[in-house]
Design a protein around this motif. Sequence first.
Motif: not given
Length: 450
Positions: A61-90
């Motif tokens: 299944p990992v090989a079936a997902i395109p490379w760009g989608m995998r990169v976007a998913a990896e960046a997406g959940w990290r951005l969500l963590v950063l956004a949550g941290t900023l929200w709590v900080l604010m």
Amino acid sequence: MSRLPGWLADLGAGLTRMGERLDEHRSEDADDDVPVVVLPAPDSVPPPPAYAPAVAARPDPVAAIPWGMRVAAEAGWRLLVLAGTLWVLMRIISAVQLVVLAFVAALLVTAMLQPTVARLKKLGLPRGLATAVTAIAGFIIMGLVGWFVVWQVMDNLDNLSDRVRDGIEELKRWLLDSPFHVTEQQINDIAKNLSDTIGTNTEEITSAGLQGVTVMVEILTGILLAMFSTLFLLYDGKRIWHWVLKLVPAQAREGVAGAGPRAWRTLTAYVRGTVIVALIDAIFIGLGIYFLDVPMAVPLAVFIFLFAFIPLVGAVVSGALAVVVALVTQGVFTALMVLIVVLAVQQLEGHVLQPFILGRAVRVHPLAVVLAVAAGGLIAGIGGAVVAVPLVAVTNTVVGYLRAYSKEQTLRASPPPHGATAVEAEPRPAPAPPTPTPSPAPAVAGELAE
């Protein structure tokens, strides 16, 4: 007769062997007629029959997902963590907004007064005495400026109200004689509507006044907290910084320790440059207003000085206030002259004073300034707009230093070149350009230059 039993025994043995052979032949014939079923091993899978179509194996299944989608998913959940941290900080900052703004204001005042403390210590004064003299003198000057502004406004309030009334009457006459065909009845209707609006919203105005009292109490509390914070930062700022460094992980402590002094120099340069630029704006615009005989020239100049600490927006608001006062008190021509003076001084500030005084250390792109002021104003009002630009300037300095520090650490950790690579990596002097045969004097000059 004696041989008969032996013969019978041999005959019986021969018949027995023949019977065994017949049984073996029967068992072999039975094996040929009935197919043999071989049970598979417990862990093995039986092969498919020969007539079954070939089925390709499913990919991972990992090989079936395109490379760009995998990169976007990896960046997406990290951005969500950063956004949550900023929200709590604010959320935390908004809960203690008064304390945060008071401490940031104390940092700005400390950056402005720290050079004075350093000069007094060089003159031989003890640290405590130098801190006390600087803090008391600074607070007294700020208090006198505030008292002078209030005194000037209260002293000229009656004169200003008379001037405003005369200006409104003059504006009314101008509207009646203008080509807009405005009648006196329309002007009276507008005035009546304003009066009715004020009368119907008396409760809202009263509640706003009560809320203003609460705001004044909070402002006084913030001022006292900022004063105490400034005093301790001036006296014990180095120890406080060393204590903060102990909270940083050991691996990142060296980089943060190098970024801290650079961030403080950037903040000091910004505050000092902003004070000088604001003072120049207030002096020149105040002189222009004074010579144009606009009332309350000195309080307006002080307002221009204070609003200059809010980039872009402060200059527009203070300039518009001066133009409106000139319009309602002296007329359209004086207001146009005040507008010309304000625009000329602001152009001088933006193209000459700020690049020369602030320099490259605190230079921030205009788009970053606009976005920072807007975000600071939405989050924390006027206080947020004031501290937004120095925060962006300090962040820019810290990020630039940490990036350079990370590259330097990477180069140090990489193995040194050796062998043929070392020979290729060895720096070699650039070849000298060919020159004609020099005379004796130029030859001596070349030797001295080397």
